[in-house]
Design a protein around this motif. Structure first.
Motif, PDB file in Angstrom:
ATOM      1  N   SER A  52      -0.331  15.933 -22.993  1.00  0.00           N
ATOM      2  CA  SER A  52       0.123  15.068 -21.905  1.00  0.00           C
ATOM      3  C   SER A  52       1.593  15.338 -21.583  1.00  0.00           C
ATOM      4  N   ALA A  53       2.423  15.436 -22.609  1.00  0.00           N
ATOM      5  CA  ALA A  53       3.849  15.721 -22.413  1.00  0.00           C
ATOM      6  C   ALA A  53       4.042  17.097 -21.779  1.00  0.00           C
ATOM      7  N   ALA A  54       3.231  18.065 -22.201  1.00  0.00           N
ATOM      8  CA  ALA A  54       3.333  19.416 -21.640  1.00  0.00           C
ATOM      9  C   ALA A  54       2.918  19.432 -20.167  1.00  0.00           C
ATOM     10  N   LEU A  55       1.918  18.632 -19.805  1.00  0.00           N
ATOM     11  CA  LEU A  55       1.511  18.553 -18.401  1.00  0.00           C
ATOM     12  C   LEU A  55       2.627  17.928 -17.564  1.00  0.00           C
ATOM     13  N   GLU A  56       3.263  16.911 -18.102  1.00  0.00           N
ATOM     14  CA  GLU A  56       4.387  16.287 -17.392  1.00  0.00           C
ATOM     15  C   GLU A  56       5.499  17.316 -17.153  1.00  0.00           C
ATOM     16  N   GLN A  57       5.788  18.143 -18.152  1.00  0.00           N
ATOM     17  CA  GLN A  57       6.790  19.205 -17.993  1.00  0.00           C
ATOM     18  C   GLN A  57       6.327  20.242 -16.971  1.00  0.00           C
ATOM     19  N   PHE A  58       5.040  20.589 -16.994  1.00  0.00           N
ATOM     20  CA  PHE A  58       4.492  21.544 -16.031  1.00  0.00           C
ATOM     21  C   PHE A  58       4.715  21.042 -14.607  1.00  0.00           C
ATOM     22  N   TYR A  59       4.462  19.747 -14.377  1.00  0.00           N
ATOM     23  CA  TYR A  59       4.655  19.186 -13.043  1.00  0.00           C
ATOM     24  C   TYR A  59       6.131  19.164 -12.643  1.00  0.00           C
ATOM     25  N   VAL A 116       8.267  21.451 -13.400  1.00  0.00           N
ATOM     26  CA  VAL A 116       8.569  22.833 -13.026  1.00  0.00           C
ATOM     27  C   VAL A 116       7.828  23.238 -11.743  1.00  0.00           C
ATOM     28  N   ASN A 117       6.738  22.553 -11.434  1.00  0.00           N
ATOM     29  CA  ASN A 117       5.928  22.838 -10.237  1.00  0.00           C
ATOM     30  C   ASN A 117       5.855  21.598  -9.352  1.00  0.00           C
ATOM     31  N   PRO A 118       6.971  21.234  -8.705  1.00  0.00           N
ATOM     32  CA  PRO A 118       6.993  19.988  -7.930  1.00  0.00           C
ATOM     33  C   PRO A 118       6.014  19.965  -6.764  1.00  0.00           C
ATOM     34  N   ASP A 119       5.635  21.129  -6.217  1.00  0.00           N
ATOM     35  CA  ASP A 119       4.671  21.144  -5.112  1.00  0.00           C
ATOM     36  C   ASP A 119       3.329  20.561  -5.550  1.00  0.00           C
ATOM     37  N   LEU A 120       2.918  20.849  -6.771  1.00  0.00           N
ATOM     38  CA  LEU A 120       1.672  20.276  -7.293  1.00  0.00           C
ATOM     39  C   LEU A 120       1.837  18.793  -7.582  1.00  0.00           C
ATOM     40  N   PHE A 121       2.971  18.442  -8.179  1.00  0.00           N
ATOM     41  CA  PHE A 121       3.232  17.050  -8.542  1.00  0.00           C
ATOM     42  C   PHE A 121       3.257  16.157  -7.309  1.00  0.00           C
ATOM     43  N   GLU A 122       3.793  16.669  -6.202  1.00  0.00           N
ATOM     44  CA  GLU A 122       3.906  15.894  -4.965  1.00  0.00           C
ATOM     45  C   GLU A 122       2.549  15.528  -4.369  1.00  0.00           C
ATOM     46  N   LEU A 123       1.497  16.212  -4.760  1.00  0.00           N
ATOM     47  CA  LEU A 123       0.161  15.887  -4.252  1.00  0.00           C
ATOM     48  C   LEU A 123      -0.340  14.541  -4.788  1.00  0.00           C
TER      49      LEU A 123
END
Length: 191
Positions: A123-130, A132-139
């Protein structure tokens, strides 16, 4: 359970329940299909591309909804899909327009369950991934980093795996095998 006819969009991506994906459509046939979906003629399903397949995707697909769209400067259409329900393709046919229509049967979505113990790392790693990839997180308007199923499915959508390997994991009855796989992958890169 009743079967249902759905329009089919396929790409070399994976979309699972509660996941989101942005696509660009340029084909007039796909634009008409999207208009028909909006008119309520049939629901929409998203399938992971299967090279030389007939239909052009694996039989496990996700019924989805269009939650946003924008016309782009080049007159193409950008749509954001949100996965709702896993479905299995029983049969499919390509229409004269080139659009695929599929007869589907609902499959079980993974149940929500809390993320606990060492699995909190994924879960923490996914939060870090988002981050680094704000375009995905913004969805996403809401992220569910406390839900093992939600986190596992988001990892399956973004990990660079062969589609057949993603399919093997997503066709499990729950998220446990995916959680184990992602945890081992993270641990192997942490050393």
């Amino acid at each position: 359970m009743r079967t249902q006819e759905m329009a089919l969009i396929t790409r070399d991506d994976l979309l699972l329940p509660e996941g989101r994906l942005e696509l660009r459509l340029v084909s007039p046939n796909h634009l008409k299909m999207i208009a028909d979906v909006y008119k309520g003629k049939y629901p929409l399903a998203f399938g992971m591309l299967k090279a030389n397949g007939n239909p052009p995707c694996y039989s496990s697909v996700t019924q989805c909804e269009i939650i946003d769209f924008n016309q782009l400067d080049d007159n193409s259409l950008s749509i954001v899909l949100e996965g709702k329900q896993r479905v299995k393709i029983l049969s499919a046919a390509r229409q004269r327009s080139g659009v695929w229509m599929a007869r589907t049967l609902p499959s079980c979505n993974w149940s929500e369950e809390p993320i606990q113990g060492e699995f909190e790392l994924i879960s923490a790693a996914l939060e870090q991934f988002y981050e680094v990839n704000p375009d995905l997180f913004e969805l996403y308007s809401n992220v569910h980093l406390e839900d093992a199923s939600w986190v596992s499915q988001r990892w399956l959508e973004v990990l660079p795996l062969y589609n057949k390997d993603k399919l093997k994991l997503m066709n499990q009855p729950d998220c446990h095998q995916t959680m184990e796989f992602v945890l081992e992958l993270i641990k192997s890169h942490a050393d």
